[in-house]
Each structure stands twice: as C-alpha cells, then as structure tokens.
Design a protein around this motif. Sequence first.
Motif, short mmCIF file in Angstrom:
data_model
loop_
_atom_site.label_atom_id
_atom_site.label_comp_id
_atom_site.label_asym_id
_atom_site.label_seq_id
_atom_site.Cartn_x
_atom_site.Cartn_y
_atom_site.Cartn_z
N ARG A 197 33.35 46.34 14.86
CA ARG A 197 33.38 47.77 13.93
C ARG A 197 32.20 46.49 12.75
O ARG A 197 31.40 47.48 12.52
N ASN A 203 32.62 51.56 17.29
CA ASN A 203 33.84 51.62 17.49
C ASN A 203 34.04 51.99 18.33
O ASN A 203 33.80 53.17 19.07
N TYR A 205 36.58 53.28 20.31
CA TYR A 205 37.87 54.40 19.94
C TYR A 205 38.78 54.38 21.32
O TYR A 205 40.17 54.80 21.35
#
Length: 412
Positions: A197, A203, A205
């Motif tokens: 990040r 990102n 997730y």
Amino acid sequence: MPVNSVASELREHSAYPLILVLACIFIINPPAGLFAAFLYVLTSARSHDHLFRIASWHFVAIGIFLGAVNSTKIPENDLVWYYRGYLDAGRYSYSTYIEQFGINGQGKELFFPTFNYILYQIFGPSTKAYITIVTTIYYGSIGLATSRVARTLKIHPAIAMVAMTVFAAAPNIFSLSALLLRQNIAFAIVMVVMTDRFIYGKNRYILMILAVLTHASSLFFLLIFFVPGIRQRITAKTLPVFAAITALILNYQAISALIVSAIPGDNVLTYALTRASTGTNYELNALSMTQISFNLAMLAGMFCAIYIFKPSYKNNSGVIAISNVVFITLLFVISNLEYTELSSRFNFYYLSLFPIAATIALSTVPMRIAAPVLIVSQPLLLALFVAGLYWSVWSYELKQEILYWPVFLYYL
C-alpha cells in the motif's frame, strides 16, 4: 532482440547462479551460508538491484534457519496446542476442522485453520515441517518488507541485512516465534499489505481480509492504514490529525463497544471489536521500564533519521506512513500498559517492526565507518543467539550444534 537488451537481461538474472551457490553452502552449514551472503553484499560493487536479490534470499534463508532451530524445540505451552490443532487436520473434513478450530473464536478466524489444513495435505503429520514453514513466513515477510523500505530509500542492502540479523538473534523475539503462530502469520500478511500500500500504492483487499481471518488483532493495523493523514509528516500543521488519532486510541474501548452495539450478528468483526472493548489481564508480567525505554529509543532513532539526519526521507510519503504506523503502534502499547495481555501482544507487533526502524536509523552512519562494525557484528550476533538457546526458559534439542549441523540433520 538488440544486443543491449540481451546484455541487460543477462545482468538481470546474474544473481541466480550466485544464489544457487549460497544455497548449497547454506544447506551444508546455515550460519556460513548467511555470512557468505552478507559479506558478498557488503563488499560487492554490483548494482543495488543485484545486491537486493541476494539480500532477499538472505532474509528467506534466515527464516528457514530459525525454522529449523524451532523444529528442535521441545513442545510446551501454546506450541503443544498448535501442534494438536495442526494434527487434527488429518482427522476431520475441511468444513468440520475449520469450524471447531480455536479457543475463543471457533468458526470466526477461518483462514489460519485453512492454512493448517492445506499444509497438512502437503506435508502430512510432520510438525517439524509445519513449524519451519510458519517461522519462515514470519521472518521472511519481515525481511522482505524491510528490503522494500531500504530499496525505496536507496539504503545499502547490507544495512537491512544487519538490522534483520539483530532481530533474528534477539532471544526474546525468537522464543515467541514458536508460541504466537496465528499472530505471526497474521503479521506476515500485514507486512505485505503495508509495504504494497505505502511503497507500491497497491491495496491488497483480499490479503487484508485473510489477515483478520487469521488473527482478529490485525484489524488494528488495517484500520491505521486507512486513517486520513497517515502519509503526512508530523508537523505543527498536522498535529490536530495526530491528536485526533491519539484521542481515538485512548478511547478505543468505548468506541469499539459503540460500534459492536450497532453491528448485528456474530462474526469475525464483532468478535474482534468485542475483544477490543474489554481489557484483558492474563498471568503476564507488565512491560519493564527497560523494554519501554528500548521501544522509545527505537522510535527516536527512526524519527531522528527521517526528520533530522536524512531530510530527503521526508519526501517519501510511503516511508512517512510506515514510520507513523510504528509511532501509533507504540502509542497503543504505552496507553494499554495496565492490560498486560494486550500490551504484551502489541509490544510483540511493535518489536516486529524493529528491522524497518533500525534500517532507517542505521542508514545515517556512513558505510566506510559502518562496514567494519557490521562485519564484526555477525559472529557476535550468532554467539548471542546460541547463548539465548541456553538461557531460554524453553528447551531445544540442539544448542551449539546449530553452528555446524547441515540443514537436513534437523529433520532426521
């Protein structure tokens, strides 16, 4: 393909034959293989990309070596429970296994038993292989995250290697590496998420979800990663942001209780927030003033490098964000000293950030001055590690033998 491109491609992969040689030395004698890799990186004039590849191998090899040593540990305490849990993967179907695994969070933190189940299908009932892999993942991920930070700041990889070696040799950290297995796997995922990040702008997730499904306490870090202003330097203008973060941390129990009351159902999120809303005190000693002083010195060394000695570091928002994560984690530890279980757990998380903080701090020392000290440090750190095996409250089948045993003998 142009000649220049071919030459570039050959240079790109030139590290691999050397890694193969280092791996052979490592298999015969792990400490010798690690020292050979370090000495090469420290003295070589090759490009940083080439040296960082060798350093990356070194970090993974450290994890394998420590995993091999952990495989000789006499099972006690939590390790007995983890081994039983791992072996249960051979007794149950997948769905039954993941639902019944755990003490407090059965059927909630589902990724760790899934991880166990997969490993069991591959390695069977070998607890030695199991603890080696978990240890390698923990130390390897921390080393590779440290490498990412060093690379983005153009810090010599030998500095990162020394910081990681200091961390690996620390007896108090190593003794816990075979006790907090779920936490270690969760933190390994957190380190990947953090550097992806903040260093690469990606990102992850799915990995974030897996981290929480491994150990609910990792939710703390994932929330920090998305705090507004986390990439900002600590200045007079940003003090209100960090004051707000401090207020949230000091009142996290009340906030967690409020959020839990608004979320329906019994799931991993409500489980994590419920645990956060209540203080826990197990039979653990409170952190000593020596440990707190070390923690403060670790933070101070990193901040001095960023804000005083290496002003260019302040221009890297990703590194600033990571340094703020270190700061907020320590703030959380200190604000929860009255809760021994919570402060001890997060103090382990904080110390796991040591290689990154130490790499940044040590980079302020010119290499011409640091190099001799770094070379001398290697045998001293190895001696400290061996001494730690003798001092430890836990028992290991091997002690001084780790200085000369080849890797394969650990598993016979």
